[in-house]
Write a protein that holds these residues in place. Structure first.
Motif, PDB file in Angstrom:
ATOM      1  N   ASP A  12       0.929  -0.988   0.546  1.00  0.00           N
ATOM      2  CA  ASP A  12       0.195   0.163  -0.270  1.00  0.00           C
ATOM      3  C   ASP A  12       0.888   1.209   0.044  1.00  0.00           C
ATOM      4  O   ASP A  12       1.996   1.551   0.906  1.00  0.00           O
ATOM      5  N   ILE A  13       1.037   1.808  -0.824  1.00  0.00           N
ATOM      6  CA  ILE A  13       0.726   3.314  -0.966  1.00  0.00           C
ATOM      7  C   ILE A  13       0.627   4.633  -0.628  1.00  0.00           C
ATOM      8  O   ILE A  13       0.823   5.400  -0.773  1.00  0.00           O
ATOM      9  N   GLY A  14      -0.591   4.145   0.058  1.00  0.00           N
ATOM     10  CA  GLY A  14      -1.172   5.330   0.029  1.00  0.00           C
ATOM     11  C   GLY A  14      -2.386   5.997  -1.054  1.00  0.00           C
ATOM     12  O   GLY A  14      -3.070   6.710  -0.183  1.00  0.00           O
ATOM     13  N   MET A 124       7.817   3.197  -2.132  1.00  0.00           N
ATOM     14  CA  MET A 124       7.466   3.082  -1.029  1.00  0.00           C
ATOM     15  C   MET A 124       7.915   4.594  -0.049  1.00  0.00           C
ATOM     16  O   MET A 124       6.936   4.677   0.241  1.00  0.00           O
ATOM     17  N   LYS A 125       8.546   5.109  -0.167  1.00  0.00           N
ATOM     18  CA  LYS A 125       8.981   6.641   0.043  1.00  0.00           C
ATOM     19  C   LYS A 125       8.645   7.566  -0.081  1.00  0.00           C
ATOM     20  O   LYS A 125       8.599   8.865   0.597  1.00  0.00           O
ATOM     21  N   CYS A 126       7.307   7.030  -1.321  1.00  0.00           N
ATOM     22  CA  CYS A 126       6.142   8.523  -1.538  1.00  0.00           C
ATOM     23  C   CYS A 126       5.225   7.772  -0.215  1.00  0.00           C
ATOM     24  O   CYS A 126       4.559   8.712  -0.533  1.00  0.00           O
ATOM     25  N   ARG A 127       5.132   6.880   0.169  1.00  0.00           N
ATOM     26  CA  ARG A 127       4.105   7.039   0.940  1.00  0.00           C
ATOM     27  C   ARG A 127       3.941   7.690   2.198  1.00  0.00           C
ATOM     28  O   ARG A 127       2.779   8.281   2.177  1.00  0.00           O
ATOM     29  N   ASN A 141      10.534  10.467   5.718  1.00  0.00           N
ATOM     30  CA  ASN A 141      10.129   9.763   5.120  1.00  0.00           C
ATOM     31  C   ASN A 141      11.134   9.679   3.679  1.00  0.00           C
ATOM     32  O   ASN A 141      11.762   8.407   3.093  1.00  0.00           O
ATOM     33  N   CYS A 142      11.364  10.373   2.796  1.00  0.00           N
ATOM     34  CA  CYS A 142      11.119  10.710   1.400  1.00  0.00           C
ATOM     35  C   CYS A 142      12.617  10.345   0.587  1.00  0.00           C
ATOM     36  O   CYS A 142      13.167   8.783   0.539  1.00  0.00           O
ATOM     37  N   ASN A 143      13.779  10.834   1.580  1.00  0.00           N
ATOM     38  CA  ASN A 143      15.512  10.341   1.299  1.00  0.00           C
ATOM     39  C   ASN A 143      16.049  10.154   0.000  1.00  0.00           C
ATOM     40  O   ASN A 143      16.583   9.239  -0.530  1.00  0.00           O
ATOM     41  N   ILE A 144      14.818  10.891  -0.731  1.00  0.00           N
ATOM     42  CA  ILE A 144      14.979  11.388  -2.346  1.00  0.00           C
ATOM     43  C   ILE A 144      16.086  12.796  -2.945  1.00  0.00           C
ATOM     44  O   ILE A 144      17.421  12.296  -3.492  1.00  0.00           O
ATOM     45  N   GLY A 145      15.199  13.344  -1.686  1.00  0.00           N
ATOM     46  CA  GLY A 145      16.153  14.538  -2.679  1.00  0.00           C
ATOM     47  C   GLY A 145      15.463  15.835  -2.641  1.00  0.00           C
ATOM     48  O   GLY A 145      14.115  15.508  -2.289  1.00  0.00           O
ATOM     49  N   SER A 146      15.757  16.536  -2.323  1.00  0.00           N
ATOM     50  CA  SER A 146      14.550  17.913  -2.349  1.00  0.00           C
ATOM     51  C   SER A 146      14.424  18.806  -4.142  1.00  0.00           C
ATOM     52  O   SER A 146      15.656  18.825  -4.690  1.00  0.00           O
TER      53      SER A 146
END
Length: 172
Positions: A12-14, A124-127, A141-146
């Motif tokens: 589930d990603i929301g 899942m980082k977007c969940r 949560n995100c851990n991808i960057g801005s």
């Protein structure tokens, strides 16, 4: 790659629409894994690519718009990953008439990567953002960057053009 047993809580990603689309990918993977002889048929290969193109038209645009609406801090990075997916899918579509075993291997590598890296890790980082309906701070949560809001690359129209060109190739 092993059969994917769909688990609504685990995957589930929301967002119900995104979850249904991810389950669709899992179903395609499972069908190809357990019926590899189907990939010997050029028409079936075209159908699989067509399904993946339909998925991309529905899922990628929807997800990017959803992430934009909630102010996702990693939207640009997701857009870049989606663009790479479309490039790879286009490349696969152009080789649909290739020797069956070669195409089947490339397709399964592509699907395995998309499932294991994109859906299970990046999605899942977007969940947290999607479930909250708003952006979360980077350390939550995100851990991808801005990125800047203005950095959004609206390639929905480009996506559509690629989709149409691939569908035209498949139809011929």
């Amino acid at each position: 790659m092993k059969k994917i047993v769909w688990n609504g809580k685990k995957y589930d990603i929301g967002d119900d629409a995104l979850n249904r689309q991810n389950q669709r990918v899992a179903d395609i993977i499972n069908l190809c894994l357990h019926n590899p002889e189907l990939l010997e048929d050029a028409d079936y290969r075209a159908n699989v690519i067509g399904e993946l193109m339909e998925y991309s038209a529905d899922y990628l645009s929807y997800k990017e718009n959803l992430l934009k609406d909630i102010g996702c801090i990693a939207l640009m990075n997701h857009s870049k990953l989606h663009w790479r997916y479309l490039e790879e899918l286009s490349s696969l579509a152009s080789r649909i008439e290739k020797q069956e075993s070669e195409f089947a291997l490339e397709l399964m590598e592509f699907l395995s990567y998309w499932w294991s890296k994109q859906i299970l890790i990046e999605e899942m980082k977007c969940r947290g953002c999607i479930q909250a309906g708003e952006k979360v701070t980077l350390d939550q949560n995100c851990n991808i960057g801005s990125q800047e809001e203005s950095a959004f690359s609206p390639h929905t129209s480009v996506e559509h053009a690629i989709y149409r060109s691939i569908i035209d190739k498949i139809s011929k």
